[in-house]
Design a protein around this motif. Structure first.
Motif, PDB file in Angstrom:
ATOM      1  N   LYS A 114       1.004  -1.150  -0.134  1.00  0.00           N
ATOM      2  CA  LYS A 114      -0.069   0.110  -0.203  1.00  0.00           C
ATOM      3  C   LYS A 114       0.900   1.470   0.139  1.00  0.00           C
ATOM      4  O   LYS A 114       0.423   2.379  -0.715  1.00  0.00           O
ATOM      5  N   THR A 115       2.359   0.758   0.581  1.00  0.00           N
ATOM      6  CA  THR A 115       3.009   2.142   0.792  1.00  0.00           C
ATOM      7  C   THR A 115       3.714   3.030  -0.703  1.00  0.00           C
ATOM      8  O   THR A 115       4.831   3.954  -0.945  1.00  0.00           O
ATOM      9  N   LYS A 116       3.667   1.674  -1.665  1.00  0.00           N
ATOM     10  CA  LYS A 116       4.762   1.212  -2.812  1.00  0.00           C
ATOM     11  C   LYS A 116       5.963   1.368  -2.431  1.00  0.00           C
ATOM     12  O   LYS A 116       6.776   1.723  -3.033  1.00  0.00           O
ATOM     13  N   LYS A 117       6.321   0.658  -1.035  1.00  0.00           N
ATOM     14  CA  LYS A 117       8.071   0.956  -0.751  1.00  0.00           C
ATOM     15  C   LYS A 117       7.710  -0.820  -0.346  1.00  0.00           C
ATOM     16  O   LYS A 117       7.384  -1.265   1.013  1.00  0.00           O
ATOM     17  N   ILE A 118       8.884  -1.280  -0.771  1.00  0.00           N
ATOM     18  CA  ILE A 118       8.948  -2.984  -0.254  1.00  0.00           C
ATOM     19  C   ILE A 118      10.768  -2.736   0.361  1.00  0.00           C
ATOM     20  O   ILE A 118      11.630  -2.370  -0.434  1.00  0.00           O
ATOM     21  N   GLY A 119      10.620  -4.170   1.201  1.00  0.00           N
ATOM     22  CA  GLY A 119      12.490  -4.034   1.475  1.00  0.00           C
ATOM     23  C   GLY A 119      12.653  -5.593   1.240  1.00  0.00           C
ATOM     24  O   GLY A 119      11.831  -6.456   1.583  1.00  0.00           O
ATOM     25  N   VAL A 120      13.633  -5.311   0.462  1.00  0.00           N
ATOM     26  CA  VAL A 120      13.978  -7.115   0.119  1.00  0.00           C
ATOM     27  C   VAL A 120      15.571  -7.025   1.359  1.00  0.00           C
ATOM     28  O   VAL A 120      16.375  -6.842   1.099  1.00  0.00           O
ATOM     29  N   LEU A 121      15.099  -8.323   2.113  1.00  0.00           N
ATOM     30  CA  LEU A 121      16.465  -8.149   2.813  1.00  0.00           C
ATOM     31  C   LEU A 121      16.936 -10.116   2.180  1.00  0.00           C
ATOM     32  O   LEU A 121      15.976 -10.495   1.693  1.00  0.00           O
ATOM     33  N   ALA A 122      18.367  -9.730   1.446  1.00  0.00           N
ATOM     34  CA  ALA A 122      19.151 -10.423   0.531  1.00  0.00           C
ATOM     35  C   ALA A 122      20.721 -10.778   0.839  1.00  0.00           C
ATOM     36  O   ALA A 122      21.189  -9.580   2.064  1.00  0.00           O
ATOM     37  N   THR A 123      21.265 -11.671   0.400  1.00  0.00           N
ATOM     38  CA  THR A 123      22.390 -11.270   0.552  1.00  0.00           C
ATOM     39  C   THR A 123      22.951 -10.358  -0.449  1.00  0.00           C
ATOM     40  O   THR A 123      22.480  -9.894  -1.461  1.00  0.00           O
ATOM     41  N   LEU A 124      24.033  -9.900  -0.657  1.00  0.00           N
ATOM     42  CA  LEU A 124      25.028  -8.866  -1.555  1.00  0.00           C
ATOM     43  C   LEU A 124      25.389  -9.533  -2.832  1.00  0.00           C
ATOM     44  O   LEU A 124      24.546  -8.951  -3.858  1.00  0.00           O
ATOM     45  N   SER A 125      25.381 -10.449  -3.101  1.00  0.00           N
ATOM     46  CA  SER A 125      25.167 -11.221  -4.274  1.00  0.00           C
ATOM     47  C   SER A 125      24.173 -11.048  -4.731  1.00  0.00           C
ATOM     48  O   SER A 125      23.670 -11.475  -5.953  1.00  0.00           O
ATOM     49  N   PHE A 147      11.636  -1.168  -4.457  1.00  0.00           N
ATOM     50  CA  PHE A 147      12.400  -2.093  -3.908  1.00  0.00           C
ATOM     51  C   PHE A 147      13.338  -1.482  -3.149  1.00  0.00           C
ATOM     52  O   PHE A 147      14.478  -0.839  -3.908  1.00  0.00           O
ATOM     53  N   ILE A 148      13.536  -1.993  -1.882  1.00  0.00           N
ATOM     54  CA  ILE A 148      14.853  -0.747  -1.196  1.00  0.00           C
ATOM     55  C   ILE A 148      15.927  -2.179  -0.823  1.00  0.00           C
ATOM     56  O   ILE A 148      15.161  -2.731   0.219  1.00  0.00           O
ATOM     57  N   PRO A 149      16.086  -2.253  -1.336  1.00  0.00           N
ATOM     58  CA  PRO A 149      17.253  -3.932  -0.810  1.00  0.00           C
ATOM     59  C   PRO A 149      18.009  -3.631   0.175  1.00  0.00           C
ATOM     60  O   PRO A 149      18.908  -2.458   0.397  1.00  0.00           O
ATOM     61  N   GLN A 150      18.120  -4.485   1.135  1.00  0.00           N
ATOM     62  CA  GLN A 150      18.959  -4.319   2.203  1.00  0.00           C
ATOM     63  C   GLN A 150      20.325  -5.494   2.138  1.00  0.00           C
ATOM     64  O   GLN A 150      19.722  -6.691   2.540  1.00  0.00           O
ATOM     65  N   ALA A 151      21.562  -5.649   1.674  1.00  0.00           N
ATOM     66  CA  ALA A 151      22.405  -6.486   2.614  1.00  0.00           C
ATOM     67  C   ALA A 151      22.318  -6.911   3.392  1.00  0.00           C
ATOM     68  O   ALA A 151      22.710  -6.091   4.641  1.00  0.00           O
ATOM     69  N   CYS A 152      21.533  -8.646   3.723  1.00  0.00           N
ATOM     70  CA  CYS A 152      22.241  -8.434   5.769  1.00  0.00           C
ATOM     71  C   CYS A 152      23.345  -9.564   5.746  1.00  0.00           C
ATOM     72  O   CYS A 152      23.647 -11.072   5.699  1.00  0.00           O
ATOM     73  N   VAL A 153      24.818  -9.062   6.236  1.00  0.00           N
ATOM     74  CA  VAL A 153      26.443  -9.332   5.676  1.00  0.00           C
ATOM     75  C   VAL A 153      26.070  -9.974   7.046  1.00  0.00           C
ATOM     76  O   VAL A 153      25.685  -9.407   8.054  1.00  0.00           O
ATOM     77  N   GLY A 154      26.246 -11.873   7.479  1.00  0.00           N
ATOM     78  CA  GLY A 154      26.459 -11.902   8.820  1.00  0.00           C
ATOM     79  C   GLY A 154      25.734 -13.294   9.137  1.00  0.00           C
ATOM     80  O   GLY A 154      25.351 -13.864  10.363  1.00  0.00           O
TER      81      GLY A 154
END
Length: 283
Positions: A114-125, A147-154
């Motif tokens: 609904k906000t048109k903003k989506i977080g994407v938790l993923a690896t950097l690769s 789409f707002i990607p977030q690399a979850c290192v560790g």
């Protein structure tokens, strides 16, 4: 490699960089309870997220060849990172084999936001892969979703260590969630098959940011993968159609710690010990 003749009674092969693909295996087992399953955890080379595309491709080919030697009738690449780096190659080189990969659930997320903003938790690769970049750009253009990607290192390392509920895991997850919450996302895509094993922590860590609004929705594509493999087996008349009511065994292989894999199978996805065999391999 010459492919064996596919038979209905042959197993479905599933591989991942480690334990994360068990979240997909669980959905396959629920959707196709009569099918024999073989799982490969490439834990000796985990995580894939910090490897080069060439290294991930090499490991994916090794896991696929190992499973083909077990005479599988279908392959599930239960790893977002390996899907992005290797699935095109695998499909070209094994055109007769059913191959299903796993990708971040960007399409279903774009329909729900609904906000048109989506977080994407993923690896950097995964985030840096051409496959992800192309799909996210295409969907953004079509739907005006960001789409707002977030690399979850560790984070994968914590789950591989069976420390999903540890304080360090919570701190890492909070660190990665906060910028997405500040950006007003209402959907979180779990873009790695390991992440469903920390999904229970997310409502707790996000509730303070959303006290007066709906809880953030989580997108996990494991169920969709199971449905896809079911459809493809039905199309080729390769489903195991008879059952005496006995649930098939699961063979699980790892080049890491067999006891850790056994614990994950029996405690994380509730496979009875009497239905599980765990082996070491050196590929």
């Amino acid at each position: 490699m010459a492919l064996p003749k596919f038979t209905r009674s042959a197993p479905i092969g599933v591989f991942d960089s480690g334990l994360g693909g068990l979240s997909v295996l669980q959905h396959i087992r629920q959707t196709l309870p009569n099918e024999a399953l073989i799982y490969v955890a490439d834990s000796g080379f985990a995580p894939y997220g910090d490897k080069t595309s060439a290294e991930i491709l090499e490991r994916s080919i090794a896991a696929t060849d190992f499973l083909l030697n077990k005479k599988i009738k279908a392959l599930v690449v239960a790893c977002n990172t390996a899907t992005a780096a290797a699935i095109t190659h695998l499909r070209l080189h094994y055109p007769d084999l059913i191959i299903v990969g796993i990708e971040p659930g960007l399409k279903p997320a774009s329909r729900l936001s609904k906000t048109k903003k989506i977080g994407v938790l993923a690896t950097l690769s995964t985030i840096q892969s051409e496959k992800y970049q192309r799909l996210s750009a295409q969907l953004s253009a079509e739907t005006s979703v960001e789409f707002i990607p977030q690399a979850c290192v560790g984070l994968v390392d914590q789950i591989e260590k069976a420390e999903a509920n540890a304080d360090q895991t919570r701190l890492l997850l909070k660190k990665y969630l906060n910028p997405l919450l500040d950006a007003n996302v209402d959907i979180l895509v779990l873009g790695c098959t390991h992440y469903p094993f920390v999904a229970d922590l997310i409502p707790e860590l996000t509730s303070a940011h959303t006290p007066d609004s709906e809880p953030i929705k989580l997108i996990d594509t494991g169920k969709a993968v199971a449905s896809q493999i079911q459809r493809m087996l039905v199309e080729r008349d390769l489903t195991t159609s008879t059952s005496n009511g006995d649930i098939p065994r699961i063979d699980a292989y790892t080049n890491g710690n067999p006891e850790k894999l056994k614990h994950a199978c029996t405690h994380w996805i509730n496979i009875p010990e009497e239905k599980l065999s765990v082996f070491s391999f050196s590929t």
